[in-house]
Write an enzyme that holds these catalytic residues in place. Sequence first.
Site, PDB file in Angstrom:
ATOM      1  N   SER A  20       6.555   0.055  11.079  1.00 36.85           N
ATOM      2  CA  SER A  20       5.373  -0.157  10.488  1.00 36.85           C
ATOM      3  C   SER A  20       4.979  -1.689  10.464  1.00 36.85           C
ATOM      4  O   SER A  20       5.856  -2.475  11.224  1.00 36.85           O
ATOM      5  CB  SER A  20       5.635  -0.099   8.873  1.00 36.85           C
ATOM      6  OG  SER A  20       4.729  -0.898   8.048  1.00 36.85           O
ATOM      7  N   TYR A  79      11.110  -0.037   0.966  1.00 37.80           N
ATOM      8  CA  TYR A  79      10.491   0.018   2.119  1.00 37.80           C
ATOM      9  C   TYR A  79      10.348  -0.867   3.287  1.00 37.80           C
ATOM     10  O   TYR A  79      10.707  -0.622   4.499  1.00 37.80           O
ATOM     11  CB  TYR A  79       8.794   0.546   2.090  1.00 37.80           C
ATOM     12  CG  TYR A  79       7.854   1.095   2.722  1.00 37.80           C
ATOM     13  CD1 TYR A  79       7.972   2.495   3.182  1.00 37.80           C
ATOM     14  CD2 TYR A  79       7.030   0.239   3.767  1.00 37.80           C
ATOM     15  CE1 TYR A  79       7.030   3.001   4.230  1.00 37.80           C
ATOM     16  CE2 TYR A  79       6.136   0.733   4.703  1.00 37.80           C
ATOM     17  CZ  TYR A  79       6.287   2.255   5.034  1.00 37.80           C
ATOM     18  OH  TYR A  79       5.582   2.719   5.763  1.00 37.80           O
TER      19      TYR A  79
HETATM   20  C1  BGC Z   1       2.342   1.925   4.532  1.00 39.98           C
HETATM   21  C2  BGC Z   1       1.049   1.935   4.068  1.00 39.98           C
HETATM   22  C3  BGC Z   1       0.219   0.482   4.190  1.00 39.98           C
HETATM   23  C4  BGC Z   1       0.258  -0.070   5.429  1.00 39.98           C
HETATM   24  C5  BGC Z   1      -0.183  -1.550   5.677  1.00 39.98           C
HETATM   25  C6  BGC Z   1       2.293   1.080   6.008  1.00 39.98           C
HETATM   26  O1  BGC Z   1       3.572   1.053   6.744  1.00 39.98           O
HETATM   27  O2  BGC Z   1       3.112   3.005   4.451  1.00 39.98           O
HETATM   28  O3  BGC Z   1       0.808   2.258   2.718  1.00 39.98           O
HETATM   29  O4  BGC Z   1      -1.278   0.984   3.850  1.00 39.98           O
HETATM   30  O5  BGC Z   1       1.539  -0.034   6.073  1.00 39.98           O
HETATM   31  O6  BGC Z   1       0.182  -2.223   4.643  1.00 39.98           O
END
Ligand code: BGC
Length: 269
Positions: free
Chosen positions: A154, A167
Amino acid sequence: MEISLRNQVAIVTGASSGIGTGIAKSLASSGATVIVNHSSERSLNDAKTIVREIIDAGGKGITYQCDVSKEDQVVKMFQDVVAEFGTVDILINNAGIQKDAKFTEMTLDQWNAVIGVNLTGQFLCAREAIKEFLRRGIDPSRSVACGKIIHVSSVHEVIPWAGHANYAASKGAIRMLMQTLAQEYGADKIRVNSICPGAIQTPINTNAWNTQEAMNSLLALIPYNRIGQPQDIGNLAVFLASDASDYITGASIFIDGGMTTFESFSTGG
Ligand code: BGC
């Protein structure tokens, strides 16, 4: 440039929705046989629909239920796939969840659930994949590489994210897992990379795009001024899984419409 994944077998974890679905369909349309992994009975119907769409479009695929945070289930998934298809060539380590909370209110269960799927799940699947790649060895009729692992990380492997400590911690850790594996198995011709998506329009972030107000504040973070689609990520996954990217390993590739350029600095700072 023509890209083909013909004769190759790909496991896509968490493929019953969102980015995983986009990647599964893209790999299948490039010729790979795709294992559409889903975590539970609840997601079986969605997984079946995706496999049906893949087959209707002329591709090959099956559903496979496995909770990637459980060691015995992951080991069995790889055993079963190898028994049925002979080997695995491509692992898309995609399954991921969010359990958001203000840090002082975050429960250990919320922490463990996210680390369990997002990080431990990627460890377990990568370990079984690499064992299988090494057992098979390089087969030039499939690929010049011995195997390819693509971690779905991410933008939050580099952008801190208040209210999402579990996360962000899991995604930051994926970067070191990915680079360590790329270093450890480069000589074996195993390529390991990460895709780092920004905001992609999927169920995981519905709150970020399902009202005009939310969408406007999201777009304020994206210089390219649109939300991403699963297909954007699918295209990159096909490239990274193919021999066209044979010299890329140990890389985090950001695919985010420019989110990691920190758009708020276009007028501030
Ligand atoms: C998340 C999303 C988020 C995006 C940008 C991703 O890794 O799962 O919920 O919108 O990152 O912030």
